[in-house]
Design a protein around this motif. Sequence first.
Motif, PDB file in Angstrom:
ATOM      1  N   ALA A  11       4.916   1.084  -8.330  1.00  0.00           N
ATOM      2  CA  ALA A  11       4.661   0.336  -9.561  1.00  0.00           C
ATOM      3  C   ALA A  11       5.653  -0.823  -9.706  1.00  0.00           C
ATOM      4  CB  ALA A  11       4.737   1.262 -10.771  1.00  0.00           C
ATOM      5  N   GLN A  12       6.906  -0.605  -9.315  1.00  0.00           N
ATOM      6  CA  GLN A  12       7.895  -1.687  -9.362  1.00  0.00           C
ATOM      7  C   GLN A  12       7.483  -2.826  -8.431  1.00  0.00           C
ATOM      8  OE1 GLN A  12      11.393   1.071  -8.814  1.00  0.00           O
ATOM      9  NE2 GLN A  12      12.349  -0.495 -10.086  1.00  0.00           N
ATOM     10  N   TYR A  13       6.960  -2.491  -7.256  1.00  0.00           N
ATOM     11  CA  TYR A  13       6.511  -3.519  -6.310  1.00  0.00           C
ATOM     12  C   TYR A  13       5.341  -4.309  -6.908  1.00  0.00           C
ATOM     13  CZ  TYR A  13       5.283  -5.766  -1.922  1.00  0.00           C
ATOM     14  OH  TYR A  13       5.017  -6.696  -0.952  1.00  0.00           O
ATOM     15  N   LEU A  14       4.411  -3.599  -7.528  1.00  0.00           N
ATOM     16  CA  LEU A  14       3.280  -4.270  -8.170  1.00  0.00           C
ATOM     17  C   LEU A  14       3.758  -5.179  -9.301  1.00  0.00           C
ATOM     18  CD1 LEU A  14       0.916  -1.216  -8.220  1.00  0.00           C
ATOM     19  CD2 LEU A  14       0.336  -3.411  -7.188  1.00  0.00           C
ATOM     20  N   TRP A  15       4.693  -4.703 -10.095  1.00  0.00           N
ATOM     21  CA  TRP A  15       5.202  -5.510 -11.200  1.00  0.00           C
ATOM     22  C   TRP A  15       5.888  -6.765 -10.671  1.00  0.00           C
ATOM     23  CZ3 TRP A  15       4.107  -6.186 -15.975  1.00  0.00           C
ATOM     24  CH2 TRP A  15       4.983  -6.899 -16.805  1.00  0.00           C
ATOM     25  N   PHE A  16       6.626  -6.622  -9.579  1.00  0.00           N
ATOM     26  CA  PHE A  16       7.297  -7.762  -8.962  1.00  0.00           C
ATOM     27  C   PHE A  16       6.278  -8.819  -8.534  1.00  0.00           C
ATOM     28  CE2 PHE A  16       9.495  -9.969  -5.470  1.00  0.00           C
ATOM     29  CZ  PHE A  16      10.717 -10.248  -6.069  1.00  0.00           C
ATOM     30  N   HIS A  17       5.068  -8.372  -8.109  1.00  0.00           N
ATOM     31  CA  HIS A  17       4.010  -9.271  -7.636  1.00  0.00           C
ATOM     32  C   HIS A  17       2.868  -9.401  -8.644  1.00  0.00           C
ATOM     33  CE1 HIS A  17       5.775  -9.884  -3.719  1.00  0.00           C
ATOM     34  NE2 HIS A  17       6.003  -8.580  -3.651  1.00  0.00           N
ATOM     35  N   ARG A  18       3.139  -9.140  -9.922  1.00  0.00           N
ATOM     36  CA  ARG A  18       2.098  -9.095 -10.948  1.00  0.00           C
ATOM     37  C   ARG A  18       1.310 -10.385 -11.071  1.00  0.00           C
ATOM     38  NH1 ARG A  18       7.044  -9.177 -13.118  1.00  0.00           N
ATOM     39  NH2 ARG A  18       7.602 -10.741 -14.687  1.00  0.00           N
ATOM     40  N   ARG A  19       1.900 -11.533 -10.814  1.00  0.00           N
ATOM     41  CA  ARG A  19       1.186 -12.804 -10.969  1.00  0.00           C
ATOM     42  C   ARG A  19       0.112 -13.004  -9.897  1.00  0.00           C
ATOM     43  NH1 ARG A  19       6.200 -13.373 -12.831  1.00  0.00           N
ATOM     44  NH2 ARG A  19       6.536 -14.352 -14.852  1.00  0.00           N
ATOM     45  N   SER A  20       0.193 -12.229  -8.819  1.00  0.00           N
ATOM     46  CA  SER A  20      -0.812 -12.353  -7.755  1.00  0.00           C
ATOM     47  C   SER A  20      -1.949 -11.345  -7.909  1.00  0.00           C
ATOM     48  CB  SER A  20      -0.150 -12.166  -6.392  1.00  0.00           C
ATOM     49  OG  SER A  20       0.323 -10.839  -6.254  1.00  0.00           O
ATOM     50  N   LEU A  21      -1.889 -10.488  -8.921  1.00  0.00           N
ATOM     51  CA  LEU A  21      -2.871  -9.413  -9.053  1.00  0.00           C
ATOM     52  C   LEU A  21      -4.164  -9.771  -9.797  1.00  0.00           C
ATOM     53  CD1 LEU A  21      -0.488  -6.389  -9.672  1.00  0.00           C
ATOM     54  CD2 LEU A  21      -1.746  -6.952  -7.589  1.00  0.00           C
ATOM     55  N   PRO A  22      -4.163 -10.701 -10.772  1.00  0.00           N
ATOM     56  CA  PRO A  22      -5.409 -10.953 -11.505  1.00  0.00           C
ATOM     57  C   PRO A  22      -6.581 -11.295 -10.571  1.00  0.00           C
ATOM     58  CG  PRO A  22      -3.596 -11.974 -12.663  1.00  0.00           C
ATOM     59  CD  PRO A  22      -3.047 -11.481 -11.330  1.00  0.00           C
ATOM     60  N   GLY A  23      -7.682 -10.562 -10.776  1.00  0.00           N
ATOM     61  CA  GLY A  23      -8.897 -10.800 -10.006  1.00  0.00           C
ATOM     62  C   GLY A  23      -8.943 -10.113  -8.653  1.00  0.00           C
ATOM     63  N   ARG A  24      -7.848  -9.562  -8.179  1.00  0.00           N
ATOM     64  CA  ARG A  24      -7.861  -8.886  -6.874  1.00  0.00           C
ATOM     65  C   ARG A  24      -8.551  -7.526  -6.987  1.00  0.00           C
ATOM     66  NH1 ARG A  24      -5.380 -11.934  -2.932  1.00  0.00           N
ATOM     67  NH2 ARG A  24      -3.520 -12.996  -3.640  1.00  0.00           N
ATOM     68  N   ALA A  25      -9.267  -7.162  -5.948  1.00  0.00           N
ATOM     69  CA  ALA A  25      -9.910  -5.848  -5.871  1.00  0.00           C
ATOM     70  C   ALA A  25      -8.888  -4.864  -5.309  1.00  0.00           C
ATOM     71  CB  ALA A  25     -11.141  -5.910  -4.987  1.00  0.00           C
ATOM     72  N   VAL A  26      -8.589  -3.834  -6.081  1.00  0.00           N
ATOM     73  CA  VAL A  26      -7.552  -2.867  -5.717  1.00  0.00           C
ATOM     74  C   VAL A  26      -8.125  -1.463  -5.812  1.00  0.00           C
ATOM     75  CG1 VAL A  26      -5.311  -1.914  -6.391  1.00  0.00           C
ATOM     76  CG2 VAL A  26      -5.706  -4.378  -6.557  1.00  0.00           C
ATOM     77  N   VAL A  27      -7.873  -0.654  -4.799  1.00  0.00           N
ATOM     78  CA  VAL A  27      -8.241   0.758  -4.840  1.00  0.00           C
ATOM     79  C   VAL A  27      -6.969   1.571  -4.618  1.00  0.00           C
ATOM     80  CG1 VAL A  27      -8.862   0.925  -2.374  1.00  0.00           C
ATOM     81  CG2 VAL A  27      -9.839   2.541  -4.004  1.00  0.00           C
ATOM     82  N   GLU A  28      -6.790   2.601  -5.432  1.00  0.00           N
ATOM     83  CA  GLU A  28      -5.676   3.523  -5.215  1.00  0.00           C
ATOM     84  C   GLU A  28      -6.248   4.811  -4.660  1.00  0.00           C
ATOM     85  OE1 GLU A  28      -1.792   5.619  -7.309  1.00  0.00           O
ATOM     86  OE2 GLU A  28      -3.104   4.401  -8.578  1.00  0.00           O
ATOM     87  N   ILE A  29      -5.733   5.231  -3.503  1.00  0.00           N
ATOM     88  CA  ILE A  29      -6.173   6.488  -2.900  1.00  0.00           C
ATOM     89  C   ILE A  29      -5.158   7.575  -3.233  1.00  0.00           C
ATOM     90  CG2 ILE A  29      -7.500   5.339  -1.076  1.00  0.00           C
ATOM     91  CD1 ILE A  29      -5.217   6.014   0.881  1.00  0.00           C
ATOM     92  N   GLY A  30      -5.652   8.793  -3.441  1.00  0.00           N
ATOM     93  CA  GLY A  30      -4.760   9.883  -3.833  1.00  0.00           C
ATOM     94  C   GLY A  30      -4.039   9.551  -5.119  1.00  0.00           C
ATOM     95  N   ALA A  31      -4.767   9.026  -6.094  1.00  0.00           N
ATOM     96  CA  ALA A  31      -4.175   8.393  -7.266  1.00  0.00           C
ATOM     97  C   ALA A  31      -3.380   9.336  -8.171  1.00  0.00           C
ATOM     98  CB  ALA A  31      -5.260   7.684  -8.076  1.00  0.00           C
ATOM     99  N   GLY A  32      -3.798  10.575  -8.328  1.00  0.00           N
ATOM    100  CA  GLY A  32      -3.065  11.472  -9.222  1.00  0.00           C
ATOM    101  C   GLY A  32      -2.986  10.905 -10.631  1.00  0.00           C
ATOM    102  N   VAL A  33      -1.764  10.793 -11.185  1.00  0.00           N
ATOM    103  CA  VAL A  33      -1.624  10.246 -12.541  1.00  0.00           C
ATOM    104  C   VAL A  33      -1.849   8.743 -12.579  1.00  0.00           C
ATOM    105  CG1 VAL A  33      -0.126  12.093 -13.355  1.00  0.00           C
ATOM    106  CG2 VAL A  33       0.885  10.021 -12.423  1.00  0.00           C
ATOM    107  N   SER A  34      -1.943   8.102 -11.436  1.00  0.00           N
ATOM    108  CA  SER A  34      -2.443   6.727 -11.304  1.00  0.00           C
ATOM    109  C   SER A  34      -1.519   5.629 -11.822  1.00  0.00           C
ATOM    110  CB  SER A  34      -3.804   6.575 -11.993  1.00  0.00           C
ATOM    111  OG  SER A  34      -4.661   7.634 -11.692  1.00  0.00           O
ATOM    112  N   LEU A  35      -0.221   5.856 -11.880  1.00  0.00           N
ATOM    113  CA  LEU A  35       0.680   4.826 -12.395  1.00  0.00           C
ATOM    114  C   LEU A  35       0.500   3.483 -11.689  1.00  0.00           C
ATOM    115  CD1 LEU A  35       3.015   3.839 -14.191  1.00  0.00           C
ATOM    116  CD2 LEU A  35       4.592   4.744 -12.457  1.00  0.00           C
ATOM    117  N   PRO A  36       0.515   3.417 -10.346  1.00  0.00           N
ATOM    118  CA  PRO A  36       0.336   2.098  -9.705  1.00  0.00           C
ATOM    119  C   PRO A  36      -1.015   1.460 -10.037  1.00  0.00           C
ATOM    120  CG  PRO A  36       1.300   3.653  -8.161  1.00  0.00           C
ATOM    121  CD  PRO A  36       0.856   4.453  -9.364  1.00  0.00           C
ATOM    122  N   GLY A  37      -2.086   2.235  -9.984  1.00  0.00           N
ATOM    123  CA  GLY A  37      -3.414   1.687 -10.277  1.00  0.00           C
ATOM    124  C   GLY A  37      -3.553   1.230 -11.718  1.00  0.00           C
ATOM    125  N   VAL A  38      -3.007   2.005 -12.638  1.00  0.00           N
ATOM    126  CA  VAL A  38      -3.052   1.625 -14.052  1.00  0.00           C
ATOM    127  C   VAL A  38      -2.278   0.329 -14.268  1.00  0.00           C
ATOM    128  CG1 VAL A  38      -2.171   2.286 -16.339  1.00  0.00           C
ATOM    129  CG2 VAL A  38      -3.512   3.921 -14.995  1.00  0.00           C
TER     130      VAL A  38
END
Length: 193
Positions: A11-38
């Motif tokens: 999740a920290q890595y995603l937050w660091f790259h948050r400006r590149s995420l809008p509109g990207r297609a993302v799938v989380e595998i083995g998501a569990g509580v899904s913090l990165p995907g959320v």
Amino acid sequence: MYVWPCAVVLAQYLWFHRRSLPGRAVVEIGAGVSLPGVLAAKCGAKVTLTDNSELPHCLTVCQQSCQMNNLPQVQVVGLTWGHVSPSLLALPPQDIILASDVFFEPEDFEDILTTVYFLMEKNPKVQLWSTYQVRSADWSLEALLYKWDMKCVHIPLESFGADKEEIAESALPGRHTVEMLIISSAKGSLLHL
């Protein structure tokens, strides 16, 4: 719900790259509580959460995470690693695959990479962003990456502000070294962030 250190680091890595995420297609595998995907969904990515189709409770946990975070647009799909199922076939091409601590049991490594390979066939530029807890120096993905024609780059946690010392102080017993990898097709190029 407990959130594992690997999910926090991803999740920290995603937050660091948050400006590149809008509109990207993302799938989380083995998501569990899904913090990165959320988090990816909150940053504007088009997210699909997946977990084991044979364990309905896992899918319920993903759905609860979406509900608690007011994310009705996020799809939750049952997906069993290594199985070519209608759910896997129905997934559209992805830009990023998230995987937090899925490399837990060595007997699952090839099934995980088989699923990732299938997704890479749909989009050769897709990347797997993965964090894992080092549990044994004897476990390696190297031969399987070679077999599935994939390459891997190690991402230093310090490069995006993650603190290894803070992770090591978690309440979990044992060793807590967390590592981050980006895995891509040997044919594909790196995603530019």
